[in-house]
Design an enzyme around this catalytic site. Structure first.
Site, PDB file in Angstrom:
ATOM      1  N   SER A 190     105.060  18.749 -60.218  1.00 56.92           N
ATOM      2  CA  SER A 190     106.109  18.151 -61.038  1.00 56.92           C
ATOM      3  C   SER A 190     106.654  19.184 -62.030  1.00 56.92           C
ATOM      4  CB  SER A 190     105.578  16.907 -61.750  1.00 56.92           C
ATOM      5  OG  SER A 190     106.598  16.212 -62.402  1.00 56.92           O
ATOM      6  N   ASP A 342     113.907  17.763 -62.443  1.00 60.77           N
ATOM      7  CA  ASP A 342     112.714  18.603 -62.518  1.00 60.77           C
ATOM      8  C   ASP A 342     112.442  19.260 -61.162  1.00 60.77           C
ATOM      9  OD1 ASP A 342     111.797  16.408 -61.109  1.00 60.77           O
ATOM     10  OD2 ASP A 342     109.932  16.194 -62.235  1.00 60.77           O
ATOM     11  N   ASP A 344     110.435  18.963 -58.561  1.00 67.22           N
ATOM     12  CA  ASP A 344     110.326  18.186 -57.330  1.00 67.22           C
ATOM     13  C   ASP A 344     111.356  17.064 -57.266  1.00 67.22           C
ATOM     14  OD1 ASP A 344     109.179  16.573 -59.235  1.00 67.22           O
ATOM     15  OD2 ASP A 344     107.292  16.254 -58.188  1.00 67.22           O
ATOM     16  N   ASP A 346     112.174  14.311 -58.881  1.00 66.62           N
ATOM     17  CA  ASP A 346     111.971  12.865 -59.009  1.00 66.62           C
ATOM     18  C   ASP A 346     112.311  12.366 -60.409  1.00 66.62           C
ATOM     19  OD1 ASP A 346     109.760  13.942 -60.288  1.00 66.62           O
ATOM     20  OD2 ASP A 346     108.273  12.827 -59.145  1.00 66.62           O
TER      21      ASP A 346
END
Length: 644
Positions: A190, A342, A344, A346
């Site tokens: 993340s 961000d 990734d 999500d």
């Protein structure tokens, strides 16, 4: 003196802990380490880097309910580990150590996951080979881990798919069901620091694993022995498949249902400044915006995929600093809206231009509340929802997300389901709703989105919108994790609609407060690092459980819920799983939630305030003062309990 004797002497001298000594000795004695890894340990020992050795071996990295997360690059990198660095300066090899996320622990996790999936298929009468799809972000070693995991899977006799480059978490979630795989892995940490990476595990429904699968997977991972590791360390991609372009095209097409009325976007012609903050978001957000004719400008300095995240202190759209470059670009081009995602992809953060040309950054609660109110209103206007609402339609949020959502749902005639922190619980709800509707309308998930909505309203539950305060939102049940790609489109449509109504987003948010009441949320993070800090966090949580507060700043506590002990059901009548999480309500209407962070050395206090004052400016000032006073009180109270 040999290596083992040197380690024993270091332990005797108090240079390394017993757990570090034990874990390091076990690894050395197992004989599975390749030459470079053994040499790296020898170099750290020769240099007397005892702190580094402790950091690497003080524990065995835990495979938790969602997977693993840890360092891939040590604070000190010995020459054998550094090898030939890549173009971005990353070492040739991952950091050796039982506590780190490295090749050896990726093997353990993947083998354990394969064994569980194989057993689960057999128990359910399915004799075929287990199937998996694996995605990776831009972090150091993410691609390598993806290929290593896929190689392991095929060596074990399974069928594995990988993407041809970095992809987002929501795209992985969609692809699991689109490909019909049994499980999925996302290699990502993340918005953690660049030296970290993670192994995030999904089940066949496209959501992160939950009980009972999670505990069983953990058991299988822990059962993998060190002797199992060597045969899987060499990557062989001969049998690994690439995710077909058709599956990627289907995901891009599915994103269209995030937009309720594309004519709004066409008419408003807003200018968007977008930054992927070096992450995966540009892969789908840029083509999706262009598909809708959005005037999108990217931030050139942050567009390259770069696991160092060199232009920010943290690649986290929750932090204002991450928007420094995008806000500068927005002012330069006169953008109406700024969106950042961000690594990734999500989580989504947004900023919007005010009438004076300045920009306002919005919290996750504010953005989520605006999207919830907007989508409820527009779905009614467009005939997707009946004017009076429906008990078969729902918003889903976490308990620590603004209670404004509950007010929005109630006034619109919808339900609002509250879940524990973590999008996996929202994903679990969506799977439950799908199975219920399929009893009446088999195969309805193959229908276009609006036809699915009709089926859900008539035969089960229609998912209107979902999200959490930590900047994650979801538009549709075709994805079972927060979706930054869809959220970006939803924000653009909402901003376009507001512009056509002659409103700025701050004005739209104020109109929501006037309609539903004023709510203010704040988060107090108390960071307590190391072993001593962990003990303090444990004491705080234990103290709150045994001796909950009776009042806060003179206001009595009228309700205290202990989610670890109490029997608590959501509005669907489903039991909430047990968790060390407390929620108390004060006589003055303020609510406070407390939980320990699952990934960082923090204890978190979520504060929710409202105000009875009818004048909005006065209500804002009243609630803000109450929140600040509560934060000061809670900080002192927490430390008193920590040291008591």
């Amino acid at each position: 003196m040999n290596l083992t004797e040197t380690i024993e002497n270091a332990f005797s001298a108090g240079e390394i802990t017993q757990s570090s000594r034990d874990n390091l000795t076990e690894w050395l004695g197992a004989g599975f380490l390749p030459a470079w890894a053994l040499k790296a340990i020898e170099e750290l020992v020769a240099a007397k880097e005892w702190n580094e050795i402790n950091d690497r071996f003080f524990k065995k990295i835990a495979f938790g309910t969602g997977g693993m997360r840890g360092r891939t690059i040590g604070k000190v990198t010995p020459p054998a580990e550094a090898g030939t660095r890549d173009a971005l300066g990353a070492p040739e090899h991952t950091a050796v150590g039982t506590a780190n996320l490295n090749d050896f622990n990726i093997v353990r996790a993947t083998v354990g996951l394969f064994r569980y999936i194989s057993g689960w298929l057999a128990k359910n009468g399915e004799t075929r080979a287990p199937r998996i799809v694996i995605a990776h972000d831009v972090r150091h070693f993410s691609k390598h881990f993806s290929q290593l995991a896929a190689s392991i899977w095929t060596k074990l006799g399974g069928e594995a798919y990988v993407f041809d480059g970095p992809r987002s978490v929501p795209q992985l979630s969609f692809s699991i069901r689109a490909l019909g795989t049994d499980t999925g892995i996302a290699l990502t940490a993340s918005h953690n620091p660049s030296h970290d990476n993670g192994f995030k595990c999904y089940f066949r429904d496209g959501a992160q694993v939950i009980s009972p699968h999670a505990e069983s997977i953990i058991g299988e991972v822990n059962a993998v022995t060190l002797a199992d590791i060597p045969q899987f360390l060499d990557v062989d991609l001969a049998a690994v498949k690439t995710v077909p372009a058709e599956i990627e095209a289907r995901y891009l097409a599915d994103l269209e249902c995030a937009v309720l009325d594309k004519s709004v976007i066409e008419q408003a012609k807003i200018k968007l400044c977008y930054t992927n903050i070096h992450g995966t978001g540009d892969v789908m957000i840029v083509p999706a915006m262009k598909k809708f004719g959005v005037d999108i400008t990217t931030v050139a300095e942050q567009l390259p995929h770069d696991g160092r995240f060199p232009t920010v202190k943290s690649p986290n759209p929750e932090n204002a600093e991450a928007f420094t470059l995008s806000l500068a670009k927005a002012k330069e081009i006169g953008a109406d809206i700024v969106i950042g995602t961000d690594p990734d992809d999500d989580r989504v953060g947004i900023a919007a231009r005010n009438r004076d040309g300045s920009y306002t950054l919005y919290t996750g609660n504010q953005t989520g509340s605006m999207l919830a109110a907007f989508r409820c209103a527009r779905m009614k206007e467009l005939g997707i929802l009946p004017p009076e609402g429906s008990p078969h339609a729902t918003l889903i949020k976490t308990f620590v997300t603004s209670p404004l959502w509950d007010a929005i749902a109630e006034k619109n005639g919808l339900r609002c389901v509250n879940a524990l922190t973590g999008f996996k619980w929202i994903g679990a709800k969506l799977q439950k709703y799908q199975l219920a509707v399929e009893k009446t309308v088999p195969g309805y998930m193959a229908l276009p989105w609006r036809e699915r909505a009709k089926a859900q309203l008539s035969a089960g539950t229609f998912f209107v919108f979902g999200g959490e305060e930590s900047y994650g939102y979801l538009h549709s049940d075709s994805v079972r994790d927060k979706d930054g790609n869809a959220a970006a489109l939803m924000v653009v449509e909402m901003a376009s609609w507001a512009k056509l109504k002659g409103m700025t987003l701050p004005e739209f948010l104020d109109s929501i407060y006037r309609d539903y009441g004023y709510f203010l949320e704040s988060l107090l993070n108390i960071v307590l690092e190391g072993a001593a800090g962990a003990a303090q966090i444990k004491r705080i949580l234990a103290s709150l459980r045994e001796n909950p507060p009776t009042e806060v700043l003179g206001s009595k506590v009228v309700d205290f819920k202990d989610f670890g002990r109490d029997v608590i059901k959501d509005c669907d009548g489903d039991l909430i799983p047990k968790e060390d999480f407390y929620f108390f309500t004060l006589e003055n209407g303020m609510r406070i939630a407390v939980r320990g962070s699952g990934t960082e050395p923090k204890i978190k206090f979520y504060i929710f305030a409202t105000s009875p004052k009818t004048d909005l400016a006065e209500a804002k000032a009243d609630a803000a003062a109450a929140v600040e006073a509560a934060k000061a009180f809670l900080k002192d109270e927490a430390m008193r309990r920590a040291n008591g």
